[in-house]
Write an enzyme that holds these catalytic residues in place. Structure first.
Site, PDB file in Angstrom:
ATOM      1  N   LYS A 108      48.971  52.761  40.569  1.00 43.30           N
ATOM      2  CA  LYS A 108      48.959  52.509  39.122  1.00 43.30           C
ATOM      3  C   LYS A 108      47.974  53.409  38.390  1.00 43.30           C
ATOM      4  O   LYS A 108      48.263  53.892  37.288  1.00 43.30           O
ATOM      5  CB  LYS A 108      48.613  51.044  38.858  1.00 43.30           C
TER       6      LYS A 108
ATOM      7  N   LYS B 153      40.313  54.567  40.830  1.00 45.33           N
ATOM      8  CA  LYS B 153      40.067  54.564  39.384  1.00 45.33           C
ATOM      9  C   LYS B 153      39.160  55.724  38.986  1.00 45.33           C
ATOM     10  O   LYS B 153      39.410  56.412  37.987  1.00 45.33           O
ATOM     11  CB  LYS B 153      39.461  53.229  38.957  1.00 45.33           C
TER      12      LYS B 153
ATOM     13  N   GLY C  94      44.862  44.500  38.320  1.00 46.55           N
ATOM     14  CA  GLY C  94      45.485  43.279  38.811  1.00 46.55           C
ATOM     15  C   GLY C  94      44.805  42.009  38.334  1.00 46.55           C
ATOM     16  O   GLY C  94      45.446  40.965  38.188  1.00 46.55           O
ATOM     17  N   ASN C  95      43.497  42.105  38.057  1.00 45.24           N
ATOM     18  CA  ASN C  95      42.769  40.915  37.603  1.00 45.24           C
ATOM     19  C   ASN C  95      43.249  40.437  36.237  1.00 45.24           C
ATOM     20  O   ASN C  95      43.035  39.292  35.852  1.00 45.24           O
ATOM     21  CB  ASN C  95      41.273  41.222  37.523  1.00 45.24           C
TER      22      ASN C  95
ATOM     23  N   LYS D  92      49.252  50.835  50.426  1.00 44.00           N
ATOM     24  CA  LYS D  92      49.225  50.073  49.177  1.00 44.00           C
ATOM     25  C   LYS D  92      49.441  48.591  49.453  1.00 44.00           C
ATOM     26  O   LYS D  92      50.476  48.181  49.974  1.00 44.00           O
ATOM     27  CB  LYS D  92      50.310  50.578  48.231  1.00 44.00           C
TER      28      LYS D  92
END
Length: 317
Positions: A213, A271, A9-10, A122
Site C-alpha cells: 500500500k 513507510k 491498517g489501524n 505480505k
C-alpha cells in the site's frame, strides 16, 4: 494543496479487534473526523489498507471447493468497494452535502517476473496460534510466517508499475471531487501473452498477490503531482530506538538522513522507504504520523516530515 492520505491498517481495524462491519465503521468514523478539516481546505485523495479484510474474505471463500474460491485480485476489488463506501459515508456526514465523492476500482500493473512471487512476505488476514496456522496451511496450502508472537498468512507483494485509472482520478480531482482509490495497494494485474485471440499480443489478467500500500500510494501521489503525501499510522512519528528509554521522535529530515537509519521491515520500514522515494523524486514533502494528527501534519506541526529542503535533522520534544 493536493494532499494524498494513505490510511494504515489501524484506521480500519486495530490488532485483536473482531473483523465486524460495526468495528470497521467505528474506526473509519475516527479517520473521517481527522481528514474532514483537510478536505475543507485542500484537494484530498485517500488510499487505504485492506489486509485484514482480504484475509477475511479469503477465509469465507475457503468454504467453497478449491476451484470455486475467488482469487486475491477479485477479493481486493471487493474490499475497495466495501471500504470506499464506508469512507464516503462517514466523511460525507461531516462535510457539506455539495462535496462530491468517488470511489474508484483501481487496477495496478505488476511485473510477472518480480522476485516477490518467489518470496511471499505480505501479511493478510487474522492472527493465529502456531498449531492452528499449521493446520490451515496443511488444509489450504497457504504460507504462514511469524507476526510477533502470532502467525499470519503471507502472499507475494510485487512492486507497482502503473496505475491504470490515473487519468479519471486526475479528472475527478479537477472537478473538486474527493477521490478514494488504490485501496490495498490497488488490484494486482499483469500482462501475459494472449492465447487463442487473433490480432492481440497480450491480455491483462488478475494476479494472486497484494501490492504494498505504501509504495502504491507513493506512486499515486507522484503521478498526481501531489504537494503532500501523508502515511497515517498508529505512531505519532518515526522513532529512533523505538521501545527503548532512549527513543527519539524525528520531526524533520532529508531523505538522505532517513536513509542512514534502519527501520523494521514489517512496520515502519516500508513507510520510510516510500516517503523518501516521493520526496527525492518530486522535491515535495512526505509525512508519517498519527491518524488523529493529520490536520497538524498538514500544517507541519506534528509527525515526521521528509523533504530535500531539510538540511539538518530536528526532533520532537
Amino acid at each position: 494543496m493536493r494532499v494524498v492520505v494513505a490510511l494504515g491498517g489501524n484506521a480500519l481495524l486495530k490488532r485483536g479487534e473482531p473483523m465486524t462491519a460495526d468495528v470497521q465503521r467505528r474506526n473509519i468514523r475516527i479517520a473521517a473526523e481527522a481528514m474532514a478539516p483537510v478536505a475543507r481546505e485542500h484537494q484530498l485523495v485517500i488510499s487505504h489498507g485492506n489486509g485484514p479484510q482480504v484475509g477475511l474474505l479469503a477465509l469465507q471463500g475457503a468454504a467453497y471447493r478449491p476451484d470455486e474460491a475467488y482469487p486475491l485480485d477479485v477479493l481486493g476489488a471487493e474490499t475497495e468497494g466495501m471500504i470506499g463506501y464506508m469512507i464516503e459515508q462517514e466523511l460525507g456526514n461531516l462535510l457539506p452535502f455539495e462535496v462530491p465523492f468517488a470511489t474508484l476500482l483501481t487496477m495496478v500493473e505488476v511485473d510477472g517476473d518480480d522476485p516477490a512471487f518467489g518470496d511471499p512476505t505480505k501479511f493478510v488476514g487474522p492472527v493465529y496460534g502456531a498449531a492452528e496456522a499449521e493446520r490451515i496451511a496443511a488444509e489450504k496450502g497457504w504460507v504462514f510466517k511469524a507476526d510477533g508472537a502470532s502467525w499470519r498468512r503471507v502472499v507475494p507483494s510485487p512492486a507497482p508499475k502503473r496505475i491504470f485509472e490515473i487519468r479519471p482520478i486526475r479528472w475527478l480531482l479537477d472537478q473538486g471531487t474527493i477521490v478514494i482509490c488504490a485501496g490495498g495497494g490497488g488490484i494486482p494485474t499483469m500482462y501475459q501473452p494472449a492465447m487463442h485471440q487473433p490480432g492481440k499480443e497480450r491480455t491483462l489478467v488478475g494476479v494472486e498477490a497484494v501490492i504494498d500500500k505504501d509504495l502504491c500510494s507513493e506512486l499515486l501521489a507522484r503521478e498526481l503531482g501531489a504537494d503532500l503525501l501523508i502515511m497515517a499510522t498508529d505512531a505519532e512519528a518515526v522513532f529512533l530506538g523505538w521501545g527503548t528509554p532512549d527513543a527519539r521522535a524525528i520531526h524533520r529530515a532529508s531523505p538522505d538522513a532517513m536513509g542512514s537509519y534502519s527501520f523494521p521491515a514489517g512496520s515502519m520500514g516500508p513507510k520510510v522507504d516510500a516517503a523518501c522515494r516521493f520526496a527525492t523524486a518530486t522535491g515535495r514533502t512526505a509525512a508519517i504520523g498519527a491518524l488523529a494528527d493529520i490536520p497538524a501534519i498538514v500544517r507541519g506541526e506534528k509527525g515526521t516530515l521528509i523533504d530535500n529542503a531539510f538540511t539538518t535533522t530536528s526532533w520532537h520534544g
